[in-house]
Design an enzyme around this catalytic site. Structure first.
Site, mmCIF file in Angstrom:
data_model
loop_
_atom_site.group_PDB
_atom_site.id
_atom_site.type_symbol
_atom_site.label_atom_id
_atom_site.label_comp_id
_atom_site.label_asym_id
_atom_site.label_seq_id
_atom_site.Cartn_x
_atom_site.Cartn_y
_atom_site.Cartn_z
ATOM 1 N N LYS A 1 97.758 34.737 64.615
ATOM 2 C CA LYS A 1 97.974 34.104 65.910
ATOM 3 C C LYS A 1 99.439 34.210 66.321
ATOM 4 C CE LYS A 1 98.276 29.225 64.609
ATOM 5 N NZ LYS A 1 97.577 27.981 64.569
ATOM 6 N N THR B 1 65.633 25.329 85.394
ATOM 7 C CA THR B 1 66.618 26.117 84.640
ATOM 8 C C THR B 1 66.185 27.578 84.669
ATOM 9 O OG1 THR B 1 67.044 24.215 83.240
ATOM 10 C CG2 THR B 1 67.733 26.359 82.393
ATOM 11 N N TYR C 1 89.768 25.195 71.408
ATOM 12 C CA TYR C 1 88.897 26.215 70.819
ATOM 13 C C TYR C 1 87.650 26.500 71.667
ATOM 14 C CZ TYR C 1 91.658 24.836 66.759
ATOM 15 O OH TYR C 1 92.678 24.525 65.932
ATOM 16 N N ARG D 1 97.067 37.264 56.783
ATOM 17 C CA ARG D 1 95.854 37.088 55.977
ATOM 18 C C ARG D 1 94.640 36.821 56.859
ATOM 19 N NH1 ARG D 1 97.776 32.459 52.177
ATOM 20 N NH2 ARG D 1 98.906 31.991 54.088
ATOM 21 N N HIS E 1 74.625 21.792 73.436
ATOM 22 C CA HIS E 1 74.005 20.586 72.877
ATOM 23 C C HIS E 1 73.257 20.927 71.582
ATOM 24 C CE1 HIS E 1 73.908 18.906 77.253
ATOM 25 N NE2 HIS E 1 75.119 19.021 76.761
ATOM 26 N N CYS F 1 92.808 29.881 56.582
ATOM 27 C CA CYS F 1 91.982 28.682 56.349
ATOM 28 C C CYS F 1 90.527 28.810 56.807
ATOM 29 C CB CYS F 1 92.613 27.473 57.035
ATOM 30 S SG CYS F 1 94.202 27.059 56.326
ATOM 31 N N GLY G 1 90.661 33.729 62.597
ATOM 32 C CA GLY G 1 91.094 34.333 61.336
ATOM 33 C C GLY G 1 92.081 33.412 60.657
HETATM 34 N N1 LIG Z 1 62.497 18.063 81.316
HETATM 35 C C1 LIG Z 1 63.794 17.931 81.358
HETATM 36 O O1 LIG Z 1 64.388 16.990 80.802
HETATM 37 C C2 LIG Z 1 64.617 18.918 82.121
HETATM 38 C C3 LIG Z 1 65.978 18.654 82.346
HETATM 39 C C4 LIG Z 1 66.739 19.571 83.069
HETATM 40 C C5 LIG Z 1 66.142 20.734 83.546
HETATM 41 N N2 LIG Z 1 64.824 20.971 83.298
HETATM 42 C C6 LIG Z 1 64.248 22.196 83.859
HETATM 43 O O2 LIG Z 1 63.548 21.839 85.036
HETATM 44 C C7 LIG Z 1 62.357 22.608 85.179
HETATM 45 C C8 LIG Z 1 61.158 21.687 85.232
HETATM 46 O O3 LIG Z 1 61.058 20.988 84.016
HETATM 47 P P1 LIG Z 1 59.983 19.838 83.807
HETATM 48 O O4 LIG Z 1 60.169 19.341 82.415
HETATM 49 O O5 LIG Z 1 60.044 18.894 84.947
HETATM 50 O O6 LIG Z 1 58.639 20.728 83.892
HETATM 51 P P2 LIG Z 1 57.117 20.229 83.868
HETATM 52 O O7 LIG Z 1 56.356 21.273 83.150
HETATM 53 O O8 LIG Z 1 57.044 18.810 83.385
HETATM 54 O O9 LIG Z 1 56.702 20.231 85.417
HETATM 55 C C9 LIG Z 1 56.597 21.394 86.166
HETATM 56 C C10 LIG Z 1 55.605 21.122 87.297
HETATM 57 O O10 LIG Z 1 55.591 22.227 88.181
HETATM 58 C C11 LIG Z 1 54.272 22.335 88.674
HETATM 59 N N3 LIG Z 1 54.087 23.640 89.309
HETATM 60 C C12 LIG Z 1 53.915 24.854 88.748
HETATM 61 N N4 LIG Z 1 53.772 25.811 89.702
HETATM 62 C C13 LIG Z 1 53.883 25.180 90.894
HETATM 63 C C14 LIG Z 1 53.824 25.604 92.259
HETATM 64 N N5 LIG Z 1 53.641 26.877 92.580
HETATM 65 N N6 LIG Z 1 53.980 24.687 93.227
HETATM 66 C C15 LIG Z 1 54.176 23.388 92.917
HETATM 67 N N7 LIG Z 1 54.226 22.926 91.639
HETATM 68 C C16 LIG Z 1 54.087 23.800 90.654
HETATM 69 C C17 LIG Z 1 53.407 22.084 87.453
HETATM 70 O O11 LIG Z 1 52.074 21.773 87.787
HETATM 71 C C18 LIG Z 1 54.173 20.927 86.823
HETATM 72 O O12 LIG Z 1 53.686 19.690 87.296
HETATM 73 C C19 LIG Z 1 62.358 23.582 83.994
HETATM 74 O O13 LIG Z 1 62.964 24.785 84.398
HETATM 75 C C20 LIG Z 1 63.215 22.880 82.970
HETATM 76 O O14 LIG Z 1 63.822 23.816 82.085
HETATM 77 C C21 LIG Z 1 64.054 20.082 82.609
#
Ligand SMILES: NC(=O)c1ccc[n+]([C@@H]2O[C@H](COP(=O)([O-])OP(=O)(O)OC[C@H]3O[C@@H](n4cnc5c(N)ncnc54)[C@H](O)[C@@H]3O)[C@@H](O)[C@H]2O)c1
Length: 483
Positions: A369, A169, A302, A376, A262, A313, A310
């Site tokens: 609207k 993300t 919405y 009001r 969420h 209500c 506004g």
């Molecule tokens: N955990 C979730 O449920 C979830 C769901 C959707 C999206 N995400 C997103 O996905 C991404 C990963 O989340 P996660 O929970 O799997 O993270 P995590 O921390 O569990 O795993 C990340 C991994 O990346 C590795 N890493 C770091 N630098 C690296 C490199 N240069 N080369 C190779 N590996 C490297 C770390 O050692 C670690 O094992 C985040 O951006 C998170 O926001 C997570």
């Protein structure tokens, strides 16, 4: 070097887990054996590398290998690599231990810390490294940007087209403003031509990751070229839910918006829960019935960017709910902040107008609207009041609002906020549009849209609060309040 679970060579359980000292990760087609496919995998087998073997990466590795692909997992954490080599999952999730064992046994999984080799031996790389919060709350992109340097350097020595799919993300703009320039600089190659870059948000939830992987609400991809998008399509088109293509920035913003939504829903239910409990009311029954309305509550109603709320209500009842919480010594910060957020939206529109430095403003609409004369708590009345206070010369046209017909609370409200409304109201839309330098559109009716299209001039600026259809037909400068 081929190693096996536990490090010893064992005939039938030999796995293609390679430390990548030499040659390719997989020893060729024969090195990989088919696995009973519990998923509904696509036909074409791909060579895929996955960077980051945390929750997202480990699930992706196991599920892609299960679906018949040959997958190289890359991580800087040697403990995670060793666990997979030992046929164990680096994360705890329902069904992952068995799946990891099976896919490692299939010979279709390799792990390494050598990013260069992983890129060279595969056609597509998924990036699943962490993007945690920095101390100031901003996103710490250190790991992903460092990895982009490594992947770019690896691409330098590769002749074939390579697709990079970011699944971490990231904040909107990260791919185009940060990752793409790094990849181009370090590879000496052209993005969208020599390599493709996509963002594909991951929607899995910890605890039900494998199920969520196989049943996403939809699959969304934003990419910088067709070849890259198609590579992702081939991998995921078989999944239930629609396969949707959008821009990279929208895909990035979508993921953050989904998580915010969420969090908002959870907080809403919890705040309603606290207030209900304080009143001795069954909060589960309240929320069950809130959710039973699929026309206005659990629906797209919405949920379109537009203007402030506004009317007689929503503001009044929100104030009452906040007051109940206070009387019961309860904090409901989210619900209590809604009116402040709504006011900020009104201020945002007013600021856009004031920034233009043009004092002659025409307003189309005044009631809260379209189709009513109820003034009001109309946010448009708030806008008018502020613009008058800032010295703007205001003209207002609203087909439903005639001063002589306003009665009771409606009349008292407008007398208290804009006492000289009569002198601002125009009898005809042309009287409002023609002398104005800025036109603020706060209501939408097809007849009025046609008048706008016919009358506005290129020297005029139009601020749209209602998401006008056919705005391409307007011959003036145009801006939406939040689009
Ligand atoms: N955990 C979730 O449920 C979830 C769901 C959707 C999206 N995400 C997103 O996905 C991404 C990963 O989340 P996660 O929970 O799997 O993270 P995590 O921390 O569990 O795993 C990340 C991994 O990346 C590795 N890493 C770091 N630098 C690296 C490199 N240069 N080369 C190779 N590996 C490297 C770390 O050692 C670690 O094992 C985040 O951006 C998170 O926001 C997570």
């Amino acid at each position: 070097m081929l190693i096996t679970s536990g490090g010893a060579a064992t005939g039938s359980s030999e796995v293609a887990v390679d430390e990548m000292g030499s040659g390719t990760i997989f020893e060729g087609e024969n090195g990989a054996r088919p696995l009973a496919n519990k998923g509904r995998g696509p036909a074409a087998t791909k060579d895929i590398s996955i960077f980051g073997l945390g929750y997202v990466g480990a699930i992706s590795l196991a599920c892609l290998a299960r679906d018949g692909h040959r997958v190289v997992g890359v991580d800087i954490d040697s403990v995670k690599l060793d666990l997979i080599r030992a046929r164990q999952s680096p994360i705890l999730e329902e069904g992952i231990q068995e799946l990891m064992r099976d896919v490692v046994d299939s010979g279709r999984v390799a792990v390494t810390n050598d990013a260069t080799q992983a890129v060279r031996d595969t056609e597509l790389s998924f990036v699943c490294v962490g993007t945690p919060s920095a101390a100031n709350g901003s996103q710490d992109l250190t790991a992903i940007l460092r990895l982009a340097e490594q992947i770019g350097a690896a691409l330098k020595g590769k002749r074939e087209f390579h697709t990079i799919v970011i699944r971490s993300t990231v904040q909107p703009g990260t791919l185009e403003e940060k990752i793409e320039p790094i990849l181009e600089r370090t590879s000496g190659k052209k993005s969208g031509v020599d390599f493709g870059l996509c963002f594909q948000p991951e929607f899995l939830r910890e605890g039900s990751s494998i199920r969520d992987y196989d049943h996403p609400p939809y699959t969304i991809v934003g990419g910088n070229c067709e070849a890259a998008v198609n590579a992702v399509r081939e991998l995921f088109e078989h999944l239930p839910g629609r396969f949707l293509v959008t821009s990279i920035r929208v895909a990035e913003a979508l993921k953050m918006s989904c998580n915010a939504f969420h969090a908002l829903k959870i907080t809403f239910a919890n705040e309603i829960g606290r207030v209900s409990q304080s009143l001795g009311i069954d909060s589960h029954e309240v929320m069950r019935l809130v959710c039973a309305d699929t026309r206005l509550n659990i629906s797209p109603a919405y949920l379109k960017p537009g203007f402030a709320f506004g009317g007689s209500c929503l503001p009044k009842d929100l104030r009452a709910l906040t007051a109940i919480a206070k009387q019961n010594d309860l904090e409901i910060p989210m619900l209590a902040s809604l009116l402040a957020s709504n006011r900020a939206h009104v201020d945002h529109a007013v600021d856009k107008i004031l920034k233009l430095g043009r004092p002659k403003v025409g307003m189309l609409g005044l009631s809260f609207k379209t189709g009513t004369d109820d003034l009001r708590e109309s946010p448009l009345v708030m806008v008018a009041k502020r613009l008058i206070g800032e010295g703007c010369e205001l003209r207002i046209f609203d087909p439903e609002v005639q001063l002589s017909r306003l009665l009771g609370a409606n009349r008292s409200y407008i007398d208290a906020h804009i006492p000289h409304l009569g002198s601002l109201l125009c009898a005809d839309i042309g009287d409002m549009i023609d002398p104005s330098e800025v036109i603020l559109v706060g209501l939408q009716q097809s007849a009025l849209d046609a008048e706008l299209q016919a009358r506005v001039r290129p020297d005029q600026f139009l601020l749209d609060l209602v998401n006008l259809p056919n705005r391409d037909l307007l011959r003036c400068r145009y801006e939406g309040v939040c689009w």
